[in-house]
Scaffold this active site. Structure first.
Site, PDB file in Angstrom:
ATOM      1  N   ALA A   1      43.044  37.781  37.632  1.00  0.00           N
ATOM      2  CA  ALA A   1      41.964  37.156  36.875  1.00  0.00           C
ATOM      3  C   ALA A   1      41.352  38.199  35.944  1.00  0.00           C
ATOM      4  O   ALA A   1      41.528  39.400  36.150  1.00  0.00           O
ATOM      5  CB  ALA A   1      40.909  36.652  37.845  1.00  0.00           C
TER       6      ALA A   1
ATOM      7  N   GLY B   1      45.216  36.887  41.173  1.00  0.00           N
ATOM      8  CA  GLY B   1      45.547  35.596  40.567  1.00  0.00           C
ATOM      9  C   GLY B   1      46.961  35.592  40.012  1.00  0.00           C
ATOM     10  O   GLY B   1      47.608  34.540  39.944  1.00  0.00           O
TER      11      GLY B   1
ATOM     12  N   GLU C   1      49.066  34.696  42.823  1.00  0.00           N
ATOM     13  CA  GLU C   1      48.830  33.277  43.154  1.00  0.00           C
ATOM     14  C   GLU C   1      49.585  32.377  42.179  1.00  0.00           C
ATOM     15  O   GLU C   1      50.129  31.338  42.549  1.00  0.00           O
ATOM     16  CB  GLU C   1      47.329  32.985  43.154  1.00  0.00           C
ATOM     17  CG  GLU C   1      46.640  33.663  44.350  1.00  0.00           C
ATOM     18  CD  GLU C   1      45.124  33.571  44.311  1.00  0.00           C
ATOM     19  OE1 GLU C   1      44.540  33.929  43.266  1.00  0.00           O
ATOM     20  OE2 GLU C   1      44.526  33.147  45.315  1.00  0.00           O
TER      21      GLU C   1
ATOM     22  N   GLU D   1      42.316  41.563  45.932  1.00  0.00           N
ATOM     23  CA  GLU D   1      40.969  40.994  45.762  1.00  0.00           C
ATOM     24  C   GLU D   1      39.926  41.629  46.672  1.00  0.00           C
ATOM     25  O   GLU D   1      38.779  41.804  46.283  1.00  0.00           O
ATOM     26  CB  GLU D   1      40.992  39.484  46.022  1.00  0.00           C
ATOM     27  CG  GLU D   1      41.496  38.662  44.856  1.00  0.00           C
ATOM     28  CD  GLU D   1      42.992  38.443  44.909  1.00  0.00           C
ATOM     29  OE1 GLU D   1      43.692  39.235  45.574  1.00  0.00           O
ATOM     30  OE2 GLU D   1      43.464  37.478  44.282  1.00  0.00           O
TER      31      GLU D   1
HETATM   32  N1  CAA Z   1      40.600  42.068  34.255  1.00  0.00           N
HETATM   33  C1  CAA Z   1      40.081  42.646  33.166  1.00  0.00           C
HETATM   34  N2  CAA Z   1      40.493  43.833  32.675  1.00  0.00           N
HETATM   35  C2  CAA Z   1      41.493  44.450  33.323  1.00  0.00           C
HETATM   36  C3  CAA Z   1      42.077  43.909  34.481  1.00  0.00           C
HETATM   37  C4  CAA Z   1      41.603  42.655  34.938  1.00  0.00           C
HETATM   38  N3  CAA Z   1      42.129  42.061  36.003  1.00  0.00           N
HETATM   39  N4  CAA Z   1      43.037  44.752  34.910  1.00  0.00           N
HETATM   40  C5  CAA Z   1      43.052  45.787  34.062  1.00  0.00           C
HETATM   41  N5  CAA Z   1      42.125  45.600  33.099  1.00  0.00           N
HETATM   42  C6  CAA Z   1      41.854  46.475  31.961  1.00  0.00           C
HETATM   43  C7  CAA Z   1      41.303  47.814  32.395  1.00  0.00           C
HETATM   44  O1  CAA Z   1      39.905  47.766  32.512  1.00  0.00           O
HETATM   45  C8  CAA Z   1      41.747  48.711  31.270  1.00  0.00           C
HETATM   46  O2  CAA Z   1      40.877  48.480  30.188  1.00  0.00           O
HETATM   47  P1  CAA Z   1      40.473  49.687  29.227  1.00  0.00           P
HETATM   48  O3  CAA Z   1      41.758  50.161  28.611  1.00  0.00           O
HETATM   49  O4  CAA Z   1      39.518  49.074  28.272  1.00  0.00           O
HETATM   50  O5  CAA Z   1      39.849  50.722  30.106  1.00  0.00           O
HETATM   51  C9  CAA Z   1      43.105  48.122  30.868  1.00  0.00           C
HETATM   52  O6  CAA Z   1      43.105  46.785  31.365  1.00  0.00           O
HETATM   53  C10 CAA Z   1      44.279  48.846  31.463  1.00  0.00           C
HETATM   54  O7  CAA Z   1      44.067  48.981  32.866  1.00  0.00           O
HETATM   55  P2  CAA Z   1      44.423  50.324  33.630  1.00  0.00           P
HETATM   56  O8  CAA Z   1      43.895  51.490  32.886  1.00  0.00           O
HETATM   57  O9  CAA Z   1      43.991  50.140  35.032  1.00  0.00           O
HETATM   58  O10 CAA Z   1      46.018  50.329  33.509  1.00  0.00           O
HETATM   59  P3  CAA Z   1      47.093  50.792  34.576  1.00  0.00           P
HETATM   60  O11 CAA Z   1      48.384  50.624  33.910  1.00  0.00           O
HETATM   61  O12 CAA Z   1      46.722  52.103  35.154  1.00  0.00           O
HETATM   62  O13 CAA Z   1      46.969  49.753  35.781  1.00  0.00           O
HETATM   63  C11 CAA Z   1      46.829  47.611  36.800  1.00  0.00           C
HETATM   64  C12 CAA Z   1      47.280  48.421  35.573  1.00  0.00           C
HETATM   65  C13 CAA Z   1      47.632  48.022  38.031  1.00  0.00           C
HETATM   66  C14 CAA Z   1      47.053  46.162  36.489  1.00  0.00           C
HETATM   67  C15 CAA Z   1      45.335  47.885  37.075  1.00  0.00           C
HETATM   68  O14 CAA Z   1      44.620  47.707  35.875  1.00  0.00           O
HETATM   69  C16 CAA Z   1      44.727  46.991  38.107  1.00  0.00           C
HETATM   70  O15 CAA Z   1      44.864  47.243  39.283  1.00  0.00           O
HETATM   71  N6  CAA Z   1      44.013  45.936  37.642  1.00  0.00           N
HETATM   72  C17 CAA Z   1      43.298  45.060  38.526  1.00  0.00           C
HETATM   73  C18 CAA Z   1      44.216  44.140  39.249  1.00  0.00           C
HETATM   74  C19 CAA Z   1      43.431  43.217  40.135  1.00  0.00           C
HETATM   75  O16 CAA Z   1      42.554  43.620  40.888  1.00  0.00           O
HETATM   76  N7  CAA Z   1      43.758  41.939  40.053  1.00  0.00           N
HETATM   77  C20 CAA Z   1      43.080  40.962  40.837  1.00  0.00           C
HETATM   78  C21 CAA Z   1      41.906  40.454  40.074  1.00  0.00           C
HETATM   79  S1  CAA Z   1      40.970  39.343  41.040  1.00  0.00           S
HETATM   80  C22 CAA Z   1      41.867  37.934  40.999  1.00  0.00           C
HETATM   81  O17 CAA Z   1      42.851  37.842  40.333  1.00  0.00           O
HETATM   82  C23 CAA Z   1      41.368  36.813  41.851  1.00  0.00           C
HETATM   83  C24 CAA Z   1      41.165  35.554  41.160  1.00  0.00           C
HETATM   84  O18 CAA Z   1      42.073  34.907  40.711  1.00  0.00           O
HETATM   85  C25 CAA Z   1      39.812  35.025  41.052  1.00  0.00           C
END
Ligand code: CAA
Length: 698
Positions: free
Chosen positions: A63, A102, A105, A125
């Protein structure tokens, strides 16, 4: 039709591509696009099956976390995956990069799933204070079995493609071009007439909690141990348990009631703050994407003691050949024996196999002089904390290290400007401050001297990533950012014992706040003699008007260095590792208090907590005010990854913002009046408290 979700038809296969850089997060436009393009494919007579894929570096990584503070707008992700169940044409997910939260999912909503060999899937999450609320807690147990599902859902760690295949989360690992493989897979199921697999089936419940009591208890225990104090793993577990007996449709309704409670909790807000703060910490003004880090293909480490050994392991763990340099064969042998023992421990715990251990050890060579550093792209000095020694080492290194090599020191508090000045290339000198144990703790403080070049800093920050760590910038200052901001906490804990609190009471208060260990138990673990030596070496700089560590000195004079000598702030039984309150410490504290004219009293838990934490906050504010840290949130990240501060608290600076800076300032002023100049309030704290501002912008 949608700017972020593409549609094209290849033969009889529709390819739906999510294209929302950088990580294809599932924000509203993506969700709308997905719904529209899947419906388009469903209605397109030329289409027999659908492949869903992500453009760029990843399948949707979850998400859009930035949307969490806004009201959720339909289509919810849950509506999308439930809708997929009703699409008659097979939908094949083609997964690469990181399908998280997500994203996973969505994968589970697809009827079939292929993945690139390097793909990772997971439900992180809980790390954001929530749980997989788009039916992940219901579908994953049906697809992967309860044990595997809970491993992902409760612990939040992603797994690789091979494990995902083993768990039944994906059907095939696709070598070669992923889209072609997805299309080929779709063609295969069409030609074989394989029925769609719907992950919400069976629609009735899948068992009773009693039937799975052992598995559920295992994850309750694991969550308690690994994420003590954090609510979300237990909420996630609760969602799975609720869903065991309920029919799917009822379970997702129950989840819908549970989700807002988690999302709006203080813990979730703190964890989301921490997520973005961590990413912010890697950004240094003036060191943008145009500055390329220097490649680090070989390393050298000077000193193979505890710190040096851990740093050598970081290189070897990352596949980088490294030379360990020591002054005697004996010291080298001891260092290598310790490294081997650590790797053997990893083998014994099943973390790596013998072949991997041999590969890593094979990357380590040794040298008894600095010529061993001649070819290194980056050299890290981890010798004793002695400024003159370090200056000599850097002058010698300067003579042998190749031109352009980065020369780094792992000093915890020395003036790196002086160390850099001992070389003819100060712009290539930086600090790389590791935390104990260096191969485990995720923080790496990158220290900028007055002359460090942007490229040297970029190389340090990149090295942090290469080592699987989080880099954060610090300026030169005694203790830099992390240790300098923590020192006042240790100081207050020491003084509180003199004033009448017991080490056990202090540690208990801090543990209740969420810290993994009490501060005095940590001091015992790292050795009280370390700071004693530092105090002695800096005695000439001491301000006689400042309160001093008389009790800690006295303990050291008695040989109570902590766990290694069997006693310190606590006592430890024969070979014991558990701290036991020691009445002798009470007696010594009472003596020292009498000598110093300190009146001992009952101290309440609130005072202990506030003095320990606000002393650190006040120092943190000074660190930001002086520009030693770029931002307050960097301090919070350093505490999380350097000291194990609970992420769900956000950090000390974030905590102060939550309490309210006027309240914090009032307490600091009160302690200033009672305890003198060490509590001088920071100007920044005063300004922000007066103007209604905050340290972290939250
Ligand atoms: N939402 C918004 N922004 C996100 C994001 C997300 N889920 N994931 C990454 N970003 C953004 C980061 O903030 C970063 O932005 P900036 O360049 O402006 O700083 C950019 O994307 C790149 O991210 P990283 O620097 O972290 O890049 P990476 O290559 O090192 O890692 C990643 C990539 C493994 C995807 C890591 O970003 C990550 O772990 N992201 C979160 C994943 C996550 O927690 N997903 C679950 C979300 S909750 C959910 O999905 C539940 C639901 O449905 C309600």
């Amino acid at each position: 039709m949608s700017e972020v979700v593409g549609y094209e038809v290849r033969g009889r296969i529709a390819v739906v591509t999510v294209d929302n850089p950088p990580v294809n997060a599932l924000g509203l436009p993506v969700r709308e696009g997905l719904m529209a393009q899947i419906d388009r494919a469903a209605a397109d007579d030329a289409v027999a099956a659908i492949v869903l894929i992500g453009a760029g570096r990843t399948f949707p990584a979850g998400a859009d976390i930035r949307e969490f503070d806004q009201p959720v707008v339909e289509p919810h992700l849950l509506s999308i995956v439930d809708h997929f169940d009703t699409v008659e044409k097979p939908i094949v997910a083609a997964v690469h990069g990181t399908a998280l939260g997500g994203g996973l999912e969505l994968v589970l909503g697809c009827h079939f799933r292929v993945a690139a060999p390097g793909a990772r899937v997971g439900t992180p999450e809980v790390k954001l204070g929530i749980f997989p609320g788009a039916a992940g807690t219901q579908r994953l147990p049906r697809v992967a079995g309860l044990d595997h599902a809970l491993e992902l859902i409760v612990l939040g760690e992603p797994i690789g493609a091979a494990k995902a295949l083993d768990y039944g989360i994906i059907d095939e690992i696709a070598e070669g071009d992923l889209l072609e493989a997805g299309i080929a897979f779709a063609e295969k199921i069409l030609s074989e007439g394989t029925p769609r697999r719907i992950s919400s089936e069976p629609r009735e419940g899948i068992g009773s909690p009693d039937q799975f009591a052992d598995i559920l208890q295992k994850y309750r225990d694991l969550a308690g141990r690994r994420m003590r104090g954090q609510e979300s793993p237990l909420e996630a577990l609760g969602s799975v348990i609720d869903g065991l007996e309920m029919p799917y449709d009822q379970a997702v309704i129950a989840d819908r009631a549970r989700f807002p409670r988690c999302k709006d909790s203080d813990q979730s807000k703190a964890l989301r703050y921490a997520f973005f703060a961590e990413r912010e910490a890697s950004k240094i003004p003036g060191v943008g994407k145009d500055i390329s880090p220097k490649p680090v293909e070989t390393g050298a480490v000077i000193g193979a003691g505890t710190m040096g050994g851990g740093i050598i392991m970081c290189f070897a763990d990352s596949g980088i050949p490294v030379t360990a340099i020591e002054t005697s064969q004996d010291a080298l042998d001891r260092g290598l024996a310790m490294i081997t023992k650590n790797y053997q421990g990893m083998v014994d715990r099943g973390r790596i196999d013998e072949a991997e251990m041999a590969r890593r050890l094979g990357l380590i060579s040794t040298s008894l002089d600095y010529s061993g550093a001649a070819d290194a792209d980056l050299v890290i000095e981890a010798a004793f904390e002695d400024l003159e020694l370090k200056k000599t080492i850097f002058a010698d290194l300067d003579a042998v290290a190749k031109s352009g090599a980065i020369l780094a020191t792992n000093t915890s508090y020395m003036d790196i400007n002086q160390i850099a000045a001992a070389t003819g290339r100060p712009s290539d000198v930086i600090g790389l401050h590791f935390f104990v144990p260096a191969n485990v703790m995720k923080m790496l403080e990158v220290v900028r001297t007055d002359s460090s070049s942007p490229q040297a800093l970029a190389t340090g920050m990149r090295l942090a990533r290469t080592f699987g760590k989080v880099g954060g910038l610090a300026g030169v200052s005694h203790g830099f950012v992390a240790n300098r901001s923590r020192a006042p906490l240790v100081r207050e804990a020491n003084f509180l014992v003199e004033e009448g609190a017991s080490p056990a009471q202090i540690d208990q208060v801090l543990r209740e706040f969420g810290m993994p260990m009490g501060v005095l138990a940590v001091s015992d673990l790292s050795g009280l003699d370390v700071s004693w030596r530092m105090r002695k070496s800096l005695a000439h700089l001491r301000d006689p008007d400042e309160r001093y560590f008389h009790l800690a000195d006295r303990l050291c004079e008695m040989g109570r260095f902590g766990r290694k000598t069997g006693s310190g702030w606590y006592s430890y039984g024969e070979g014991g590792s558990l701290p036991v309150p020691d009445p002798e410490v009470e007696e010594i504290a009472a003596q020292v208090a009498a000598e110093q004219g300190i009146e001992r009293r009952q101290i309440d838990d609130d005072e202990i907590r506030d003095r320990c934490l606000y002393a650190a906050v006040n120092e943190g504010a000074k660190i930001v005010e002086e520009g030693v840290a770029l931002r307050a949130s960097d301090i919070d990240i350093m505490w999380q990854y350097g000291f194990g501060f609970p992420k769900w608290r956000g950090g000390i600076m974030y905590h102060a913002d939550r309490v309210g800076l006027p309240t914090v300032l009032a307490r600091v002023e009160e302690f200033h009046a009672a305890h003198g100049k060490l509590w001088q309030p920071s100007a920044l704290l005063r300004d922000l408290a007066g103007s209604g501002g905050s340290f972290t912008g939250t």
